[in-house]
Scaffold this motif. Structure first.
Motif, PDB file in Angstrom:
ATOM      1  N   LYS A 207      12.484  -1.610  -8.468  1.00 57.25           N
ATOM      2  CA  LYS A 207      12.020  -0.831  -9.626  1.00 57.25           C
ATOM      3  C   LYS A 207      10.594  -0.356  -9.427  1.00 57.25           C
ATOM      4  CE  LYS A 207      14.890  -2.437 -13.453  1.00 57.25           C
ATOM      5  NZ  LYS A 207      14.879  -3.023 -14.816  1.00 57.25           N
ATOM      6  N   TRP A 208       9.719  -1.233  -8.922  1.00 62.61           N
ATOM      7  CA  TRP A 208       8.321  -0.862  -8.716  1.00 62.61           C
ATOM      8  C   TRP A 208       8.213   0.273  -7.694  1.00 62.61           C
ATOM      9  CZ3 TRP A 208       3.715   0.013 -10.017  1.00 62.61           C
ATOM     10  CH2 TRP A 208       2.689   0.139  -9.082  1.00 62.61           C
ATOM     11  N   GLN A 209       9.015   0.209  -6.646  1.00 62.07           N
ATOM     12  CA  GLN A 209       8.977   1.261  -5.636  1.00 62.07           C
ATOM     13  C   GLN A 209       9.458   2.589  -6.195  1.00 62.07           C
ATOM     14  OE1 GLN A 209      11.364  -0.778  -2.676  1.00 62.07           O
ATOM     15  NE2 GLN A 209       9.568  -1.155  -1.363  1.00 62.07           N
ATOM     16  N   ARG A 210      10.468   2.541  -7.057  1.00 65.86           N
ATOM     17  CA  ARG A 210      10.945   3.779  -7.679  1.00 65.86           C
ATOM     18  C   ARG A 210       9.911   4.358  -8.629  1.00 65.86           C
ATOM     19  NH1 ARG A 210      15.651   2.558 -10.795  1.00 65.86           N
ATOM     20  NH2 ARG A 210      15.592   0.361 -10.233  1.00 65.86           N
ATOM     21  N   VAL A 211       9.215   3.482  -9.358  1.00 65.84           N
ATOM     22  CA  VAL A 211       8.139   3.949 -10.243  1.00 65.84           C
ATOM     23  C   VAL A 211       7.020   4.570  -9.420  1.00 65.84           C
ATOM     24  CG1 VAL A 211       6.311   3.195 -11.801  1.00 65.84           C
ATOM     25  CG2 VAL A 211       8.635   2.345 -12.117  1.00 65.84           C
ATOM     26  N   ARG A 212       6.683   3.905  -8.327  1.00 65.94           N
ATOM     27  CA  ARG A 212       5.550   4.348  -7.502  1.00 65.94           C
ATOM     28  C   ARG A 212       5.832   5.648  -6.763  1.00 65.94           C
ATOM     29  NH1 ARG A 212       2.744   0.787  -2.590  1.00 65.94           N
ATOM     30  NH2 ARG A 212       1.186   2.370  -1.979  1.00 65.94           N
ATOM     31  N   TYR A 213       7.019   5.784  -6.211  1.00 65.63           N
ATOM     32  CA  TYR A 213       7.309   6.922  -5.342  1.00 65.63           C
ATOM     33  C   TYR A 213       8.118   8.041  -5.999  1.00 65.63           C
ATOM     34  CZ  TYR A 213       5.642   3.820  -1.646  1.00 65.63           C
ATOM     35  OH  TYR A 213       4.862   2.991  -0.867  1.00 65.63           O
ATOM     36  N   ILE A 214       8.649   7.776  -7.206  1.00 61.53           N
ATOM     37  CA  ILE A 214       9.439   8.816  -7.888  1.00 61.53           C
ATOM     38  C   ILE A 214       8.820   9.178  -9.241  1.00 61.53           C
ATOM     39  CG2 ILE A 214      11.685   9.411  -8.880  1.00 61.53           C
ATOM     40  CD1 ILE A 214      12.994   7.598  -6.828  1.00 61.53           C
ATOM     41  N   ASP A 215       8.645   8.164 -10.106  1.00 58.72           N
ATOM     42  CA  ASP A 215       8.169   8.445 -11.463  1.00 58.72           C
ATOM     43  C   ASP A 215       6.725   8.948 -11.489  1.00 58.72           C
ATOM     44  OD1 ASP A 215      10.592   7.732 -12.486  1.00 58.72           O
ATOM     45  OD2 ASP A 215      10.017   5.686 -13.008  1.00 58.72           O
ATOM     46  N   ILE A 216       5.834   8.246 -10.816  1.00 56.90           N
ATOM     47  CA  ILE A 216       4.418   8.642 -10.847  1.00 56.90           C
ATOM     48  C   ILE A 216       4.193  10.025 -10.241  1.00 56.90           C
ATOM     49  CG2 ILE A 216       2.112   8.082  -9.993  1.00 56.90           C
ATOM     50  CD1 ILE A 216       2.746   5.152 -10.398  1.00 56.90           C
ATOM     51  N   PRO A 217       4.749  10.322  -9.055  1.00 59.78           N
ATOM     52  CA  PRO A 217       4.603  11.704  -8.542  1.00 59.78           C
ATOM     53  C   PRO A 217       5.259  12.739  -9.454  1.00 59.78           C
ATOM     54  CG  PRO A 217       5.243  10.218  -6.765  1.00 59.78           C
ATOM     55  CD  PRO A 217       5.377   9.444  -8.040  1.00 59.78           C
ATOM     56  N   GLY A 218       6.309  12.338 -10.162  1.00 60.37           N
ATOM     57  CA  GLY A 218       7.005  13.269 -11.047  1.00 60.37           C
ATOM     58  C   GLY A 218       6.182  13.674 -12.257  1.00 60.37           C
ATOM     59  N   ILE A 219       5.334  12.755 -12.746  1.00 59.09           N
ATOM     60  CA  ILE A 219       4.517  13.071 -13.928  1.00 59.09           C
ATOM     61  C   ILE A 219       3.091  13.443 -13.556  1.00 59.09           C
ATOM     62  CG2 ILE A 219       5.879  11.535 -15.395  1.00 59.09           C
ATOM     63  CD1 ILE A 219       3.602   9.511 -15.252  1.00 59.09           C
ATOM     64  N   LEU A 220       2.774  13.416 -12.270  1.00 60.82           N
ATOM     65  CA  LEU A 220       1.410  13.728 -11.835  1.00 60.82           C
ATOM     66  C   LEU A 220       0.945  15.123 -12.260  1.00 60.82           C
ATOM     67  CD1 LEU A 220      -1.102  12.800 -10.332  1.00 60.82           C
ATOM     68  CD2 LEU A 220      -0.079  13.677  -8.212  1.00 60.82           C
ATOM     69  N   PRO A 221       1.767  16.188 -12.089  1.00 55.06           N
ATOM     70  CA  PRO A 221       1.302  17.510 -12.542  1.00 55.06           C
ATOM     71  C   PRO A 221       0.970  17.544 -14.028  1.00 55.06           C
ATOM     72  CG  PRO A 221       3.223  17.724 -11.119  1.00 55.06           C
ATOM     73  CD  PRO A 221       3.079  16.265 -11.413  1.00 55.06           C
ATOM     74  N   THR A 222       1.786  16.883 -14.840  1.00 57.07           N
ATOM     75  CA  THR A 222       1.521  16.832 -16.281  1.00 57.07           C
ATOM     76  C   THR A 222       0.227  16.085 -16.556  1.00 57.07           C
ATOM     77  OG1 THR A 222       3.894  16.829 -16.755  1.00 57.07           O
ATOM     78  CG2 THR A 222       2.438  16.093 -18.510  1.00 57.07           C
TER      79      THR A 222
END
Length: 281
Positions: free
Chosen positions: A183-198
């Protein structure tokens, strides 16, 4: 929408010239005499300018440092909740403070921190400590303001980030799970980059308000004892512009604030464009 901006945003710019005139309400804006940069010079010579700008900058910068990451963290945590009912309950609880009136919020703060019957001082007295009049001590003002701001608005800010998280393709998470990602890896490599532009866009907008601090809450929390830490540009403009009817001087200060905010906004936008390739323009 176009009419709104023309009437309420662009047309009032006509009054900016008050900052360069000795405005007399009887003569009107057009017939009032020009004085150039006299009001700006008066502000820069003021003995209180350093205190006012320092308090405004500190409150904004500290609010940005401590308050900006909170909605992101909350959104990431809520996004991991699987039980729909519990998820909705948490969202409702953290959103609710945003809809409470600022006057009520300040009343609650005063009640909780009351030296006689406040919850905090009751706890301090219970452990053998003397009660503290928090609202009268300048050293506590910034902490009280920032904590209350986070509590009041962080939950509402999570809406934007939850929307950004919802736009991330589920296939990315499915592929990551197949590859054995935690879960932490998915948050780190998928979720965080996904919301970075916002997050970058919101950071730019927040940075553009570096000298523009909300008036109502600071003014309601302010008193003669904590003024050295609570006097900001917005409260100072109110006092000289409304209470003392010095309209030209107040307009000059307001124009100075707007110009600085514009410079910071353009600078941060350019920096964000170079570093992250995300920007407002």
């Amino acid at each position: 929408m176009i009419a709104y901006f023309i009437i309420f945003r662009y047309f009032p710019m006509y009054g900016v010239q008050i900052a360069f005139k000795d405005f007399n309400p009887l003569k009107g804006i057009w017939d009032s005499p020009w004085v150039g940069f006299e009001h700006f010079e008066r502000f820069f010579r003021s003995t209180e300018i350093l205190m006012i700008i320092k308090n405004t900058l500190l409150l904004n910068v500290l609010s940005l440092i401590f308050g900006f990451p909170v909605p992101i963290i909350l959104a990431l945590m809520i996004n991991q909740v699987m039980r729909v009912k519990f998820k909705k309950f948490v969202q409702t609880v953290i959103y609710a403070p945003h809809f409470i009136s600022t006057v009520v919020i300040v009343g609650m703060i005063s009640l909780f921190l009351s030296p006689r019957s406040g919850v905090i001082n009751t706890l301090l007295t219970a452990v053998g400590m003397d009660p503290v009049f928090f609202m009268a001590k300048p050293e506590y003002f910034k902490a009280i303001y920032i904590i209350s701001e986070i509590w009041q608005h962080a939950g509402w800010g999570t809406i934007i980030y939850l929307a950004a998280l919802a736009s991330i393709s589920p296939e990315l998470h499915e592929s990551a799970v197949v590859d054995g990602a935690s879960k932490w890896q998915r948050v780190r490599y998928i979720d965080i980059p996904g919301i970075l532009p916002t997050a970058v866009i919101l950071l730019i907008l927040e940075s553009g308000r570096v000298l523009s601090l909300g008036f109502e809450k600071v003014f309601l929390m302010q008193n003669n004892l904590n003024r050295s830490a609570s006097e900001v540009i917005s409260t100072y403009v109110y006092k000289v512009g409304i209470q003392q009817a010095d309209f030209s001087y107040a307009s000059a200060i307001g124009l100075f604030e707007s110009v600085i905010c514009l410079i910071v906004l353009v600078s941060v936008n350019g920096l964000a464009k170079k570093v992250t390739s995300n920007s407002l323009w």
